[in-house]
Design a protein around this motif. Structure first.
Motif, PDB file in Angstrom:
ATOM      1  N   TYR A  37      -7.950  -2.985   5.515  1.00  0.00           N
ATOM      2  CA  TYR A  37      -7.942  -4.056   4.623  1.00  0.00           C
ATOM      3  C   TYR A  37      -6.396  -3.865   3.833  1.00  0.00           C
ATOM      4  CZ  TYR A  37     -13.027  -4.895   4.641  1.00  0.00           C
ATOM      5  OH  TYR A  37     -14.213  -5.137   4.944  1.00  0.00           O
ATOM      6  N   ARG A  38      -6.424  -5.124   3.123  1.00  0.00           N
ATOM      7  CA  ARG A  38      -4.986  -5.204   2.326  1.00  0.00           C
ATOM      8  C   ARG A  38      -5.235  -5.658   1.035  1.00  0.00           C
ATOM      9  NH1 ARG A  38      -1.659  -9.584   5.936  1.00  0.00           N
ATOM     10  NH2 ARG A  38      -2.705 -11.238   5.384  1.00  0.00           N
ATOM     11  N   GLN A  39      -4.311  -5.442  -0.015  1.00  0.00           N
ATOM     12  CA  GLN A  39      -4.510  -6.050  -1.273  1.00  0.00           C
ATOM     13  C   GLN A  39      -3.076  -6.131  -1.901  1.00  0.00           C
ATOM     14  OE1 GLN A  39      -6.616  -3.486  -4.152  1.00  0.00           O
ATOM     15  NE2 GLN A  39      -6.982  -5.456  -5.174  1.00  0.00           N
ATOM     16  N   ARG A  45      -8.892  -7.154  -2.598  1.00  0.00           N
ATOM     17  CA  ARG A  45      -8.474  -6.770  -1.463  1.00  0.00           C
ATOM     18  C   ARG A  45      -9.457  -7.576  -0.384  1.00  0.00           C
ATOM     19  NH1 ARG A  45      -9.661  -0.528  -1.128  1.00  0.00           N
ATOM     20  NH2 ARG A  45      -8.295  -0.494  -2.991  1.00  0.00           N
ATOM     21  N   TYR A  93      -1.855  -1.561   2.543  1.00  0.00           N
ATOM     22  CA  TYR A  93      -2.863  -1.774   3.601  1.00  0.00           C
ATOM     23  C   TYR A  93      -3.690  -0.280   3.324  1.00  0.00           C
ATOM     24  CZ  TYR A  93      -0.619  -5.589   5.752  1.00  0.00           C
ATOM     25  OH  TYR A  93      -0.238  -7.052   5.872  1.00  0.00           O
ATOM     26  N   TYR A  94      -5.017  -0.363   3.557  1.00  0.00           N
ATOM     27  CA  TYR A  94      -5.972   0.503   3.295  1.00  0.00           C
ATOM     28  C   TYR A  94      -6.759   0.805   4.624  1.00  0.00           C
ATOM     29  CZ  TYR A  94      -5.090   0.081  -1.675  1.00  0.00           C
ATOM     30  OH  TYR A  94      -4.679   0.157  -2.837  1.00  0.00           O
ATOM     31  N   TRP A 111     -12.304   5.302   2.296  1.00  0.00           N
ATOM     32  CA  TRP A 111     -11.208   4.612   2.189  1.00  0.00           C
ATOM     33  C   TRP A 111     -10.138   5.627   1.918  1.00  0.00           C
ATOM     34  CZ3 TRP A 111     -10.842  -0.706   2.143  1.00  0.00           C
ATOM     35  CH2 TRP A 111     -12.102  -1.185   2.043  1.00  0.00           C
ATOM     36  N   GLY A 114      -4.047   4.592   0.980  1.00  0.00           N
ATOM     37  CA  GLY A 114      -3.125   3.141   1.060  1.00  0.00           C
ATOM     38  C   GLY A 114      -1.697   3.307   1.397  1.00  0.00           C
TER      39      GLY A 114
END
Length: 121
Positions: A37-39, A45, A93-94, A111, A114
């Protein structure tokens, strides 16, 4: 418990490439889903890509054709090859791992901390 450690982020010019890696350790079940995932700053996110232990993959429309997710089940690793990077790909990016203790149990989500990806124009 499961621990996830990402690596491979950095600064790259638009059009360039980066490869992210995520190492999972701990109590990992053989059937699971791993992904990224990304934020971005000021945004929620969002899903980038996922892959199941059976090899199925899923991508966000925004990265299809540019990013490729892969995994090594024996090493509990997941990778994200990012090509043709754009400034809008800039985000933290996680890595994520999702697994269930039983078929009817609630999923457990883990998780990583990041890794920053910055794409300059």
């Amino acid at each position: 418990q499961v621990q996830l450690v990402e690596s491979g982020g950095g600064l790259v010019q638009a059009g360039g490439s980066l490869r992210l890696s995520c190492a999972a350790s701990g109590s990992i079940f053989s059937i699971n889903t791993m992904g990224w995932y990304r934020q971005a700053p000021g945004k929620q996110r969002e899903l980038v890509a996922t892959t199941t232990s059976g090899g199925n993959t899923n991508y966000a429309d925004s990265v299809k054709g540019r990013f490729t997710i892969s995994r090594d089940n024996a090493k509990n690793m997941v990778y994200l090859q990012m090509n043709s990077l754009k400034p809008e790909d800039t985000a933290v990016y996680y890595c994520v791992l999702v697994q269930r203790r039983t078929l009817v149990a609630l999923p457990q989500n883990y998780w990583g901390q990041g890794t920053q990806v910055t794409v300059s124009s």
